[in-house]
Design an enzyme around this catalytic site. Structure first.
Site, mmCIF file in Angstrom:
data_model
loop_
_atom_site.group_PDB
_atom_site.id
_atom_site.type_symbol
_atom_site.label_atom_id
_atom_site.label_comp_id
_atom_site.label_asym_id
_atom_site.label_seq_id
_atom_site.Cartn_x
_atom_site.Cartn_y
_atom_site.Cartn_z
ATOM 1 N N GLU A 163 38.333 30.298 23.981
ATOM 2 C CA GLU A 163 38.617 31.582 23.328
ATOM 3 C C GLU A 163 40.087 31.837 23.011
ATOM 4 O O GLU A 163 40.719 32.705 23.612
ATOM 5 C CB GLU A 163 38.082 32.738 24.196
ATOM 6 N N GLU A 357 29.024 30.311 26.836
ATOM 7 C CA GLU A 357 29.071 31.516 27.676
ATOM 8 C C GLU A 357 28.141 32.579 27.122
ATOM 9 O O GLU A 357 28.083 32.787 25.910
ATOM 10 C CB GLU A 357 30.481 32.142 27.710
#
Ligand code: BGC
Length: 456
Positions: A163, A357
């Protein structure tokens, strides 16, 4: 139909959020070690010095994973534990720790999925400019080489960065995550470009030095925007928003981070608006950034919704009305993000998808019977996984799913207030208790998701 045979079921964690052992065995400091000690930086003054004490209790945690039938475990490596100053001298004890963890996983038939960087940037490198330093991509590549040389005899699944939206957006623009900077666009875009170069160079290093064939991916936030209704106009509108990029949203724009990596170019719409702030891009940069990858790691928790208004001929956001279901951290519950997201990303980037995730925070506590009952999480995961199964059934190539997270852990700026784990942590004693959702998830894994319907 549904999840393919060999589908990879796992859970995910990140080093700073669970390890603790912040000052042990020669580990160097990282920006989270430093920033979390600044008054007011993290809720309640929490920090990761001890966290879940996974550094000392990893064998117990692997035993829990085994009990949950997990096929794989995604974890990250704390750069400064392995190379205390970020570059230069290697810390053998740090390497030994990860080597032991990997061995323990393999001994229990759990495949290690290694993330090279999940936000705990070495403080010594930050002092030299961090991601703004033109050498930062090479620093990361050198670190990647150390990992590959030591672990690729046993690790065959790698992710470079987790991320970048967050560590650049929250860490360098909003200042709410470490290193706590609030920079202008010129600097942010420079740092962003360097992280993308770091990704590309690390991929080159993995391919060059891996001791065996391996799979490499990138794990950005996959933030889909979903159509209000399943009709062509709404779907087109949702897709356009999912991949749109402009001056104000580029940090969170999927295409800003993904197009360079998967398509070898920054998005045209964004570049038109950002041109004056963009750094100088070297002639080979995009070639380096867009190294071929084996999978697209998607981290998805939620998605927005739009509809196409026939009358005004405009795309409109659909507001979440009062009372809309939300998790403890107030994020909306939008299971359809796990249907539209994989569909849209697969269509555009044409790479197999691994959900790296997905999960939720819940107000968990120990009940009077000593157990942790979390039906809300089971409901959440059932809904999201059902949508993922729907996408898989319709032909999207989805290879795996990693629930976030194995353990309750340090939720960055929120400290220990948010519990995302399938396993409850008593932070006073370190005791682990498998929540109801952990038992439920082990059944999902065992049945390869056959116990989930495709209609919700
Ligand atoms: C991050 C995790 C984080 C989770 C929940 C993701 O953005 O990769 O580190 O704990 O979401 O916020």
């Amino acid at each position: 139909m549904g999840f393919k045979e060999g589908f990879v079921w796992g859970t995910a964690t990140a080093s700073y959020q669970i390890e603790g052992g912040a000052f042990e065995d020669g580990k160097g400091l990282n920006v989270w070690d430093v920033c979390s000690k600044q008054p007011g930086f993290v809720k309640d003054g929490d920090h990761g010095d001890i966290a879940c004490d996974h550094y000392h209790r990893y064998k117990e945690d692997v035993a829990i994973m085994k009990k949950m039938n997990l096929k794989a475990y995604r974890f990250s490596i704390n750069w400064a534990r392995v190379i205390p100053n970020g570059i230069g001298k290697i810390n053998e004890k740090g390497l030994a720790y990860y080597s032991d963890l990997i061995d323990e996983l393999i001994k229990n038939d759990i495949e290690p999925y290694v993330t090279m960087f999940h936000w705990d940037y070495p403080d010594e490198l930050f002092k030299r400019g961090g991601w703004l330093n033109p050498d930062s991509p090479d620093w990361f590549a050198q670190y990647a080489k150390v990992l590959v040389e030591h672990f690729s005899d046993r690790v065959t699944h790698w992710m470079t960065l987790n991320e970048p939206q967050c560590f650049i957006g929250l860490g360098h623009k909003q200042g709410t995550h470490a290193p706590g900077l609030k920079l202008g666009d010129t600097y942010i875009l420079q740092a962003a470009h360097n992280t993308l170069l770091a990704h590309g160079k690390a991929v080159q290093v993995i391919r060059q030095y891996s001791k065996q064939p391996c799979e490499v991916g990138f794990a950005p936030i996959g933030g889909p925007t979903c159509p209000a209704a399943n009709n062509p106009k709404d779907i087109e509108a949702a897709k356009a928003v999912t991949f749109g990029c402009d001056k104000d949203n580029y940090i969170w724009a999927n295409s800003f981070w993904m197009d360079p990596v998967f398509l070898g170019q920054y998005p045209e719409d964004g570049m038109k608006e950002l041109e004056q702030w963009m750094p100088k891009i070297g002639s080979d940069d995009l070639k380096i950034i867009s190294q071929p990858l084996d999978f697209f790691g998607m981290n998805t928790y939620q998605g927005g919704t739009v509809r196409y208004n026939e009358e005004t001929k405009e795309t409109q956001w659909v507001k979440k009305i009062a009372g809309y279901p939300r998790t403890a951290i107030t994020w909306p519950v939008t299971p359809e993000a796990l249907y539209w997201g994989p569909k849209f990303f697969y269509e555009r980037y044409k790479l197999p998808i691994i959900m790296t995730e997905n999960g939720m925070s819940n107000i968990d506590r120990i009940f009077i019977d000593g157990q942790v009952h979390d039906p809300v999480r089971i409901d959440f995961l059932t809904r999201y996984l059902t949508q993922l199964k729907r996408a898989a059934t319709e032909g999207v190539d989805i290879k795996g799913y990693f629930q976030w997270s194995l353990l309750d852990n340090f939720e960055w700026g929120e400290g220990y207030n948010e519990r995302f784990g399938l396993v409850y942590i008593d932070y006073k004693t370190g005791e682990r208790i498998m929540k109801d959702s952990a038992y439920w998830y082990s059944d999902v894994v065992k049945s390869n998701g056959k116990n989930l319907s495709t209609e919700l």
